[in-house]
Each structure stands twice: as C-alpha cells, then as structure tokens.
Design an enzyme around this catalytic site. Structure first.
Site, PDB file in Angstrom:
ATOM      1  N   ASP B  95       0.861  -1.180   0.000  1.00  0.00           N
ATOM      2  CA  ASP B  95       0.000   0.000   0.000  1.00  0.00           C
ATOM      3  C   ASP B  95       0.898   1.231   0.000  1.00  0.00           C
ATOM      4  OD1 ASP B  95       0.994   0.251   2.521  1.00  0.00           O
ATOM      5  OD2 ASP B  95      -0.888  -0.071   3.558  1.00  0.00           O
ATOM      6  N   ASP B 285      -8.164  -7.267   0.517  1.00  0.00           N
ATOM      7  CA  ASP B 285      -7.250  -7.468   1.644  1.00  0.00           C
ATOM      8  C   ASP B 285      -8.013  -7.066   2.883  1.00  0.00           C
ATOM      9  OD1 ASP B 285      -5.954  -4.825   3.130  1.00  0.00           O
ATOM     10  OD2 ASP B 285      -6.846  -4.369   1.180  1.00  0.00           O
ATOM     11  N   CYS B 323     -13.586 -28.294   6.768  1.00  0.00           N
ATOM     12  CA  CYS B 323     -12.354 -27.626   6.347  1.00  0.00           C
ATOM     13  C   CYS B 323     -11.235 -28.645   6.261  1.00  0.00           C
ATOM     14  CB  CYS B 323     -12.012 -26.541   7.370  1.00  0.00           C
ATOM     15  SG  CYS B 323     -10.511 -25.635   7.004  1.00  0.00           S
ATOM     16  N   CYS B 325      -7.960 -27.701   6.022  1.00  0.00           N
ATOM     17  CA  CYS B 325      -6.694 -26.986   6.235  1.00  0.00           C
ATOM     18  C   CYS B 325      -5.784 -27.777   7.170  1.00  0.00           C
ATOM     19  CB  CYS B 325      -6.945 -25.582   6.777  1.00  0.00           C
ATOM     20  SG  CYS B 325      -7.236 -25.481   8.556  1.00  0.00           S
ATOM     21  N   CYS B 328      -7.291 -27.962  10.760  1.00  0.00           N
ATOM     22  CA  CYS B 328      -8.466 -28.828  10.928  1.00  0.00           C
ATOM     23  C   CYS B 328      -8.148 -30.291  10.654  1.00  0.00           C
ATOM     24  CB  CYS B 328      -9.602 -28.332  10.032  1.00  0.00           C
ATOM     25  SG  CYS B 328     -10.295 -26.773  10.640  1.00  0.00           S
ATOM     26  N   HIS B 354      -5.792 -21.299  10.451  1.00  0.00           N
ATOM     27  CA  HIS B 354      -7.127 -21.724  10.047  1.00  0.00           C
ATOM     28  C   HIS B 354      -7.898 -20.591   9.371  1.00  0.00           C
ATOM     29  CE1 HIS B 354     -11.147 -23.273   9.800  1.00  0.00           C
ATOM     30  NE2 HIS B 354     -11.544 -22.159  10.402  1.00  0.00           N
TER      31      HIS B 354
END
Lengths: 391, 391
Positions: B95, B285, B323, B325, B328, B354
């Site tokens: 940014d 974002d 999930c 991931c 998980c 997560h």
C-alpha cells in the site's frame, strides 16, 4: 514391575563413559542420547507439532502440574489422553509435578501424605501426593512417568537432605505401587475417574541427596532396591555451582544401572549436556532453548548470538551458517532481528525452531560420533566452537 | 506506462457480474478473485511463509508505512528488496502508507506537497509524499505499487470529499510520474539512494469520493484518464454502514475498466467479499482473519466460532468439520481452546492459519464456481451456512 520399556545400548565410547542406544515405547523409538523439548502446557512454546517432527524431536516432555491445573487431567483423559489431545504420536515423558509445586506455588503444607498448595493461576487449593501424581500421569497416558519426589532445595543441610531423600524414597515406593494398582485393578482407575489410555507406561525413579555424594549413593541404592524402568538425577541445576553439579553427575551417573536409561533432569546448556553425555547420561530436558529463543538469544556452532544486537540489522546470513534447520535454510539474521524488534510472533516461532533444532542436531551428532569412536573429537571441536561466542 | 502486469479474464458468471481470471507478475501468477493476507511488518502475523504457501496464498500485502519506519526501506533495499528480506517468492502488493499516516499518527501537517507526521513508534518526525511513497515502494520492490492517496475520512461533506479526491488525483499523477522516472532514469533512483530491485512493478490508482456516487464517477474518470495497471476502491470500510458501502461498490465496481484488475481495499467479512465478487471485484485485503484469530474468533462454514466458549472444552472436533486446512486436519477445538485460554503462542498460530485458510479456500471455491456457472448456488449455500452462527 515388568519392563515397560526396552532400553538397548548400541554403542559406547572408549575414552569416556558416553553411550548410545535407544528406548522402545508404545509410541515409538527414542534414539539416545536424547534431548526432550519441554512442552509445559501441552505445547512446546511457539512450535507446531509438525515443526517438532521436522526438527527431529523423538520425545517431548509435558508438565503434570500445569496440565492438572489447566485444562485438567480429567478432560484430557476423556479426550483420549495427552497424545491425542495435542495430536502428537511420538513418545511423551511427564514429570511428577513435584518440582513445580515447590518452585511455582506459595503457601505449601507438606506432610508425609503429600503437599497442599495454592494454584499459581487462581490461588485455589490443591493436594498432590504420590498417588494423585500417578493418577494424573496415568490419565495423561504418557510413555514415561516420573515418581513424585521432593526436589531438595539448595542449599540444604546434610540432615535436611537425608530427610528429604528418605521421603522421596517412600514416595517413590508409593508411586510405583499406585501405578501397578492402576494397571492391574480396573476398579481403582474407575474410582479415580480415569481410563488407562496407555497400559504400558514406564516409571522412572528420581535420585536426590543434594550435593552429598554418600547421600546420592544411598538414594540410588534405595531406588534400585525398589526397581524402576529408568533412573533420573533430580535436585540439580537448582542454584548450585557447575562444579558441584558435575561432581554429583560424575559420581552418580556411572553408578546408575547400565541397563536402564539415565536421565539428568532440567539440564542444561549445550556444554553441560555434552559433558553429561561423556559421563554416561542418556536423556535431558531443559527450557533453555525455548525460553532463550523468546528472549532473542540464539544458539550457534560459534557460540551464542544475541539477535537484538544492531550488527545484525543488515546481515543476510542465516542464524548459524553451519545449520541446516528449516529456519537457517530460508531466513536471515536481519529478518529474524526485525521480527524480534517489532515484537512479532513469528520472531518467537523462528527463534524457537532454530534453537530446538540446534539442540536436537547436537544430540544427533553425538549419537553418530559415539559408535564411530569420535566422541572426544566431536566434543573438543564443538566445545571450542561454542566458546568462540559471537554475541 | 507500458503494461507491467497482464490481467486476463478467463470466466464470468451470467447471473451476476462475478468474473475470474488471473494476473501475471514478475513473481508469478495470481488467480482472481484473490484475497491478500496482510503482512503489515513483513510478516502475516503468527504465520511462517511456509504456512502461507501451504494455505495457498498467491499474494500478500506489505505496509509501506510500517516498513519505512521499521526496519526502514533502505536496509530492505540493500538486502535485495522485500521479497528477499522476508523470503517470499510470490507476488507482493504494497500500500502507499497514506491510510496508516491518516489513521495511526497524530500531529499531521497536510499540504499539497505531502504529509508531515510523527511516528507511532517513537514520535520522530517524517514526511510522506507521492514521490517518497513511490521511492519506498520501489525500494521494497513489490509487484503491485499503490498511488499515494488521501483516504477521505468518514463522514465528509460533499465539498471536502471533492477537494480530497482532487488532491488524490493530483497525487496519483505525481505517483505515476515518479515511478516512470525511477524506472527510466537510473540517476533518479541513485539520488534517492535506492536500487530498482523489481523493474516491472505495476501501479494501481485509488478511487475516492466518499459515499457520493457522482464524485466516485468523477474520481474514476480522472484516474482512467491518467491510466493505471489496475484500479482500487479506497475510502470504504472506514465507518460508513454496509448499505452505503455496497451502494458505492455496486455503482463504481462495474464501471471500472473491465480489462484491469479491480481491488476493493480493506474489505472485509466473508459475506462482504462474496457480495463484492458478485459485483465484479477481483482483489481484497483485510486484517480480519488474522486479527480475529488472535482474539479467539474463528471462521467456519457454519458461522463464526468463539473458541473461548466453554462448550468447546472437551470438543474433539476440528474447528470447522468441512475444512481441510492443516489445522483442521490435525488439531481439535479442545486443544486450540486450551492454547488460547493458556495464552500460548501456538494458539495464535493455529487460529490464524485456520482463518487465513478459510478465506483462501472461500476464494478458491468462487474461482471454481464462476466458470462453471454455479456462482449463485455457491453464494446462496455458503451465505446460508455462515448465517447459522455457532458462536
């Protein structure tokens, strides 16, 4: 007590008393000499279990005192034990809680039965005895259980040390009895509200006796008479000087049964560990690599490095040039320093992962050197590297 | 300005304005719609770069303001740029620092030239202008550079909003000029003390105009007239209500050039992102997944879950049953809750990993659904899942 773990000696050094081997447990094999990262509250601070596996940790330590208070051994037991709770399939050793009760709590009431103390978290009153400590460790289902001992404070008079080791011996006997009862009589576990999640837990006795060598011998004889799967040296690294510590280790280490694992509790610096391995010790634990990491002190093969030092601000080298850990293969001193100076969590993560890798790699180098007969060469060259000190 | 990034639209939804595609940069391809985890100080808080890669982050965001103050853009530049400094080989967007100067600092002195402000770290005085912001971003070597804008505060009168967007437009022109100069005239970069570490940086303009739709249009026309590689909607998610925000996005989103990436800055909740994708936005974002994770708020396909809640104390299920991931697949709610309640670093690590995985997976589901023509089905079913809320 039947053998619950099998210790095998696979090699030894001619010039020293160093030995290598391994321990078989229900959750896998531990190559020795072994360093056990400390996972006080069910986590080796700042590391995921994947990182510990990647760094080569073959066993971690859990603290009975902390886990009993939070989240409690009963919830962990209902969830299948500590291995399942924290999702760690390799071996776990739990301490007895004794050391923490004596070092972290106030307002203790000691008796033959056990210790009443106040939680360091909320001040609530609790009672820990050989029986309750073993109950908790059985509920956790660790692979190696430690007897509930009184860690003799330092300094202690000969008389106090004798009384303390005698109490520890009686408590060791009660600890063993309790573990046998829990294993063999289901109604006892049931009455304690726990399930036996790991029926092949091993039990280690703890040698006390302060810095009095004859008391250390007497304590050891008492423990061997009771009979344990392994033997630990306790009550060291509690304020005595290094010479006093090594006087005890060099005296008692080689006298410990050679067919059982020998564990030096709470030790220590890399230098201390190397020297203790030379004296025939097989197992170690210490918060130093994790705690120092969070304070910005990193271990390298050229001595300790203080990452706060401004000289590292634009240093693109890894923390330790000779290290192949996950941190040194990817990140620079400049980045780790920036993370530390900015108070970023990742600074603690990377620093801890490096320090733990350093300790585990050092143990691996010793395990390689001992059967090759090069332990003394390793020891001299590694110690002289450490002594360079880069700060 | 030559095209520095190539945006391609590879699919679109009939029922909405949702589209999918990708952006080519010097550090690889970004599949859109994309969510960019926020790496304020050169780290997505609590995560290693390996974890971000594993979770499928194709781009992260770095904050110019923070990195300028600490460790400084010049040290980073001398170390080869931000990618090398943090060891991240995939794309980075930076940014402009404008938003942080207006939201984090006190004692600001605004002028046509730029903004004088005091560091939130040590109170020291600094000056940021379109030219210095671009110099910093060039020193960092990000793949996508943002123009230096004034983020119009909310609420703002029509008159103030107009003045603000006109200033932003002049600053956008100066930003573009400065980037061209740095790229084409080596002595300019040299005079600024920086090396151009990434010669193919793209530049995005930022649309302002508060909640006044005609001002938003006017701002957009001005930006398109200057010409940028991509266009962002700024000045939203700053206190206005959701209706006002979506009024702007639904009005201006579809009017943004269709052959360039469209980026909605600082947004938002999973619901907001899905709705904005339906309006043709490509990039997002937000600190929400990372910040909420550290506060114990976890995203699941059945709504938000507050891991502090005692109902999870003995819950052996993963955070989100649906999930896949890394968290998980291995850890339970009971364990993550224990880590959180004990103040353990690993609690922040696992919760953040997560939440970031949740956001990235959600983006992936949209990228799959759009070309299949099932975006609206996904949207309805996912939103109704989120609305269940399990707390």
């Amino acid at each position: 007590m039947a053998d619950n773990i099998l210790f095998e000696k696979t090699g030894s050094d001619d010039a020293t008393q160093a030995r290598c081997g391994g321990i078989t447990t229900a959750h896998g094999y531990i190559d020795t000499p072994a360093f056990m990262p400390v996972g006080t509250q069910g986590t080796v601070k700042a590391l995921t279990q994947e990182m510990l596996e990647g760094a080569g940790a073959s066993i971690i330590l859990g603290n009975t005192y902390h886990l009993y208070l939070r989240p409690g051994h009963l919830p962990i037991n209902r969830l299948g034990g500590l291995h399942r709770f924290i999702s760690w399939d390799r071996p776990i050793l739990t301490d007895s809680g004794g050391f923490q009760v004596f070092s972290l709590t106030s307002l203790r009431k000691m008796s033959e039965a056990g210790v009443e103390f106040h939680s360091h978290i909320d001040g609530s009153t609790h009672f820990l005895s050989p029986e309750t400590s073993i109950d908790i460790q059985t509920a956790l289902g660790s692979d190696i259980v430690m007897v509930f001992d009184e860690c003799t404070p330092f300094p202690a008079s000969r008389d106090d040390s004798l009384k303390s080791l005698e109490l520890t011996e009686r408590w060791a006997r009660r600890s063993k009895q309790r573990l046998c009862d829990l294993k063999s009589e289901p109604e006892i576990a049931q009455a304690a509200g726990i399930s036996v999640v790991n029926p092949v837990q091993a039990l280690f006795g703890i040698n006390q006796g302060s810095t009095y060598l004859d008391l250390r011998e007497r304590s050891l004889a008492g423990l061997v008479d009771i009979g344990f799967d392994g033997y630990a040296i306790g009550g060291l690294s509690v304020g005595e000087d290094k010479n006093a510590m090594f006087e005890v280790v060099s005296h008692i280490g080689p006298r410990m049964p050679g067919d059982r694992p020998r564990y030096l509790m709470g030790v220590g610096t890399p230098e201390d560990i190397i020297e203790a391995v030379a004296l025939g010790i097989d197992m170690f634990d210490c918060v130093m690599p994790t705690r120092n990491a969070r304070n910005g002190q990193l271990f390298t093969r050229r001595g300790k490095l203080n990452i706060k030092n401004s000289r590292y601000k634009e240093d693109s080298q890894p923390i330790d040039e000779d290290c192949r850990c996950a941190v040194c293969s990817r990140y620079s001193r400049a980045y780790v320093r920036h993370l530390y100076m900015s108070g970023e969590i990742l600074g603690s993560v990377l620093s801890t992962l490096h320090n733990i890798s350093f300790y585990l790699d050092m143990m691996g180098m010793m395990r390689q050197a001992i059967p090759l007969g090069t332990f003394n060469e390793f020891r001299n060259s590694f110690l002289s590297g450490l002594a360079r000190g880069q700060d």
